[in-house]
Design a protein around this motif. Sequence first.
Motif, mmCIF file in Angstrom:
data_model
loop_
_atom_site.group_PDB
_atom_site.id
_atom_site.type_symbol
_atom_site.label_atom_id
_atom_site.label_comp_id
_atom_site.label_asym_id
_atom_site.label_seq_id
_atom_site.Cartn_x
_atom_site.Cartn_y
_atom_site.Cartn_z
ATOM 1 N N GLY A 1 0.839 -1.202 0.000
ATOM 2 C CA GLY A 1 0.000 0.000 0.000
ATOM 3 C C GLY A 1 0.869 1.244 0.000
ATOM 4 O O GLY A 1 0.668 2.173 -0.777
ATOM 5 N N GLY A 2 1.814 1.275 0.937
ATOM 6 C CA GLY A 2 2.900 2.238 0.892
ATOM 7 C C GLY A 2 2.654 3.616 1.447
ATOM 8 O O GLY A 2 3.588 4.406 1.543
ATOM 9 N N HIS A 3 1.415 3.949 1.837
ATOM 10 C CA HIS A 3 1.139 5.325 2.253
ATOM 11 C C HIS A 3 0.581 5.418 3.675
ATOM 12 O O HIS A 3 0.080 6.470 4.073
ATOM 13 C CB HIS A 3 0.179 5.992 1.261
ATOM 14 N N SER A 4 0.657 4.318 4.418
ATOM 15 C CA SER A 4 0.273 4.302 5.837
ATOM 16 C C SER A 4 -1.161 4.767 6.054
ATOM 17 O O SER A 4 -1.473 5.394 7.070
ATOM 18 C CB SER A 4 1.237 5.182 6.652
ATOM 19 N N ASP A 5 -2.043 4.425 5.101
ATOM 20 C CA ASP A 5 -3.431 4.873 5.204
ATOM 21 C C ASP A 5 -4.438 3.734 5.036
ATOM 22 O O ASP A 5 -5.617 3.968 4.794
ATOM 23 C CB ASP A 5 -3.721 5.972 4.179
ATOM 24 N N LEU A 6 -3.987 2.488 5.165
ATOM 25 C CA LEU A 6 -4.896 1.364 5.006
ATOM 26 C C LEU A 6 -4.402 0.163 5.791
ATOM 27 O O LEU A 6 -3.223 0.060 6.125
ATOM 28 C CB LEU A 6 -5.066 0.991 3.527
ATOM 29 N N LEU A 7 -5.335 -0.747 6.086
ATOM 30 C CA LEU A 7 -5.026 -2.074 6.601
ATOM 31 C C LEU A 7 -5.509 -3.078 5.570
ATOM 32 O O LEU A 7 -6.691 -3.105 5.236
ATOM 33 C CB LEU A 7 -5.723 -2.331 7.939
ATOM 34 N N MET A 8 -4.594 -3.901 5.049
ATOM 35 C CA MET A 8 -4.946 -4.915 4.058
ATOM 36 C C MET A 8 -3.910 -6.027 4.104
ATOM 37 O O MET A 8 -2.796 -5.845 4.603
ATOM 38 C CB MET A 8 -4.987 -4.326 2.643
ATOM 39 N N GLY A 9 -4.276 -7.192 3.564
ATOM 40 C CA GLY A 9 -3.346 -8.298 3.408
ATOM 41 C C GLY A 9 -3.791 -9.165 2.256
ATOM 42 O O GLY A 9 -4.891 -8.992 1.713
ATOM 43 N N HIS A 10 -2.935 -10.107 1.877
ATOM 44 C CA HIS A 10 -3.341 -11.051 0.839
ATOM 45 C C HIS A 10 -2.619 -12.377 1.003
ATOM 46 O O HIS A 10 -1.588 -12.460 1.686
ATOM 47 C CB HIS A 10 -3.105 -10.487 -0.571
ATOM 48 N N GLY B 1 -12.706 -4.131 3.298
ATOM 49 C CA GLY B 1 -13.625 -3.087 2.896
ATOM 50 C C GLY B 1 -13.298 -2.593 1.502
ATOM 51 O O GLY B 1 -12.160 -2.706 1.028
ATOM 52 N N ALA B 2 -14.279 -2.050 0.825
ATOM 53 C CA ALA B 2 -14.065 -1.567 -0.540
ATOM 54 C C ALA B 2 -13.071 -0.402 -0.573
ATOM 55 O O ALA B 2 -12.234 -0.315 -1.477
ATOM 56 C CB ALA B 2 -15.397 -1.151 -1.155
ATOM 57 N N GLN B 3 -13.143 0.496 0.415
ATOM 58 C CA GLN B 3 -12.245 1.650 0.431
ATOM 59 C C GLN B 3 -10.783 1.244 0.587
ATOM 60 O O GLN B 3 -9.927 1.674 -0.196
ATOM 61 C CB GLN B 3 -12.646 2.619 1.551
ATOM 62 N N PRO B 4 -10.427 0.388 1.571
ATOM 63 C CA PRO B 4 -9.031 -0.052 1.641
ATOM 64 C C PRO B 4 -8.579 -0.804 0.390
ATOM 65 O O PRO B 4 -7.431 -0.664 -0.040
ATOM 66 C CB PRO B 4 -9.008 -0.950 2.879
ATOM 67 N N HIS C 1 -5.143 -0.871 -4.386
ATOM 68 C CA HIS C 1 -4.997 -0.919 -5.839
ATOM 69 C C HIS C 1 -4.246 0.310 -6.334
ATOM 70 O O HIS C 1 -3.323 0.214 -7.158
ATOM 71 C CB HIS C 1 -6.379 -1.006 -6.486
ATOM 72 N N ARG C 2 -4.597 1.479 -5.821
ATOM 73 C CA ARG C 2 -3.914 2.709 -6.221
ATOM 74 C C ARG C 2 -2.456 2.707 -5.766
ATOM 75 O O ARG C 2 -1.557 3.089 -6.520
ATOM 76 C CB ARG C 2 -4.633 3.920 -5.638
ATOM 77 N N GLY C 3 -2.216 2.259 -4.535
ATOM 78 C CA GLY C 3 -0.851 2.220 -4.029
ATOM 79 C C GLY C 3 0.047 1.292 -4.822
ATOM 80 O O GLY C 3 1.224 1.584 -5.051
ATOM 81 N N MET C 4 -0.500 0.160 -5.258
ATOM 82 C CA MET C 4 0.311 -0.805 -6.001
ATOM 83 C C MET C 4 0.759 -0.274 -7.354
ATOM 84 O O MET C 4 1.749 -0.758 -7.915
ATOM 85 C CB MET C 4 -0.471 -2.111 -6.172
ATOM 86 N N GLU C 5 0.065 0.722 -7.872
ATOM 87 C CA GLU C 5 0.467 1.287 -9.151
ATOM 88 C C GLU C 5 1.817 2.003 -9.067
ATOM 89 O O GLU C 5 2.481 2.204 -10.087
ATOM 90 C CB GLU C 5 -0.617 2.235 -9.662
ATOM 91 N N THR C 6 2.235 2.395 -7.874
ATOM 92 C CA THR C 6 3.541 3.041 -7.694
ATOM 93 C C THR C 6 4.511 2.157 -6.926
ATOM 94 O O THR C 6 5.591 2.613 -6.531
ATOM 95 C CB THR C 6 3.392 4.380 -6.952
ATOM 96 N N LEU C 7 4.176 0.897 -6.683
ATOM 97 C CA LEU C 7 5.034 0.012 -5.893
ATOM 98 C C LEU C 7 6.430 -0.108 -6.480
ATOM 99 O O LEU C 7 7.436 -0.016 -5.759
ATOM 100 C CB LEU C 7 4.390 -1.375 -5.779
ATOM 101 N N ASP C 8 6.525 -0.313 -7.763
ATOM 102 C CA ASP C 8 7.826 -0.487 -8.404
ATOM 103 C C ASP C 8 8.727 0.722 -8.164
ATOM 104 O O ASP C 8 9.901 0.583 -7.796
ATOM 105 C CB ASP C 8 7.625 -0.714 -9.908
ATOM 106 N N VAL C 9 8.180 1.917 -8.333
ATOM 107 C CA VAL C 9 8.953 3.143 -8.163
ATOM 108 C C VAL C 9 9.360 3.328 -6.708
ATOM 109 O O VAL C 9 10.516 3.627 -6.391
ATOM 110 C CB VAL C 9 8.150 4.361 -8.653
ATOM 111 N N GLY D 1 6.292 2.436 4.574
ATOM 112 C CA GLY D 1 5.629 3.596 4.011
ATOM 113 C C GLY D 1 6.589 4.549 3.333
ATOM 114 O O GLY D 1 7.810 4.356 3.341
ATOM 115 N N VAL D 2 6.044 5.603 2.755
ATOM 116 C CA VAL D 2 6.886 6.585 2.067
ATOM 117 C C VAL D 2 7.734 7.385 3.051
ATOM 118 O O VAL D 2 8.759 7.952 2.682
ATOM 119 C CB VAL D 2 6.032 7.544 1.207
ATOM 120 N N HIS D 3 7.310 7.442 4.317
ATOM 121 C CA HIS D 3 8.080 8.133 5.339
ATOM 122 C C HIS D 3 9.045 7.155 6.004
ATOM 123 O O HIS D 3 8.644 6.051 6.382
ATOM 124 C CB HIS D 3 7.169 8.721 6.424
ATOM 125 N N THR D 4 10.300 7.522 6.159
ATOM 126 C CA THR D 4 11.213 6.711 6.948
ATOM 127 C C THR D 4 10.680 6.644 8.376
ATOM 128 O O THR D 4 10.270 7.652 8.955
ATOM 129 C CB THR D 4 12.621 7.311 6.932
#
Length: 372
Positions: free
Chosen positions: A203-212, A236-239, A244-252, A330-333
């Motif tokens: 997710g990368g932005h410290s704004d969700l709880l998810m797993g897979h 939940g649909a929101q997380p 999904h949005r966070g994974m679009e920048t995972l590589d970067v 997350g994006v923050h150290t």
Amino acid sequence: MAGPHDTRSTVDLGAMLHLRGQALEKGAPIALPLVSSSMYHLPGLPDGSAAYGRADNPTWEHLEHMLSHLEQAEAISFPSGMAAIAAALFATLKTGDRLLIPSDGYYVTRRLSDRFLSRLGVEIVERPTARFSEGGFEGFAVVYLETPSNPGLDMMDLAAVAADVRAAGGVTIADNTTMTPLGQRPLDLGIDIVVASDTKAMGGHSDLLMGHIASRRSDLIEAMREWRTFSGSIPGAQPAWLLHRGMETLDVRFDRMCTSAQILAERLSALQGAPKLRYPGLPGDSAYVLSQKQCLRHGFLMSLTFETEAKAEAFINTCALIRPATSFGGVHTSAERRARWGDAVPAGFVRLSVGVEPVEELWNAICDALPD
């Protein structure tokens, strides 16, 4: 790039970004819609159509399509990393089984096993990551492993353990949270089930709880999907939309984090008077050879062990570019003193998660915060 492979030769990341776009009709939104309905229009017999929100959700489906592409295996999403871990364990264990877990891995997995699985008649055995294969794997129904270990960063040979457990008739589950599929690919090395907390780097932005979870065994996937539906352990649909949005920048993000971590670790290792350092990407680290062998990157986590608790807390709390927090990726150290949670580490042990800050600014801030 560490290891023998390039991540791009393993997973087509460009195609992952366009998985949804390739199937869009003219005028459809490019960004994934967020669907939060609990009911679906369902005249007549179900016939495989979406029926109820505990079992069906279009936002999950698009997320799981992306996760499956990344893992190159069928994936199922969950509302947290622990929900994914619980699904993998409860779907594969029964009364009378034996479970082997790391004694130095994520402590909540050990607590779940001790407080709940043991009450159901599952025998729990613990071994340290660095000596995980000692004693063999005969008689274990499930072998759960985590490498690098959290927080100590010890490693085990995934391919060797997977082969030995399979020969002994057991199932392997690997927690790949710290590395993500871009840093390490347990399924490619023979592991049966991968679990991960997507709350972290995915997710990368410290704004969700998810797993897979992900697996290439259809019987295991079916069992874990049933667990999710019947237990109600659904995201939940929101997380799901945020992940999904966070994974679009995972590589970067992952590339920046790992590259910066390598630079910082090399500089800290050469800095006179610096605290004791562990990072698998350093040639002198006990995990270096194995990390080179089985990982695509050395990761974004390192540990610093200060002489005292006070020095560790002062470093964490005075560094301008470090956030004191109990999660990572997350994006923050971020950093924390892990002994406060009961991990078997020295009082001055600090887990440092490198973010996406400009590395020179981060280096200067770390140097300013190090005790004299």
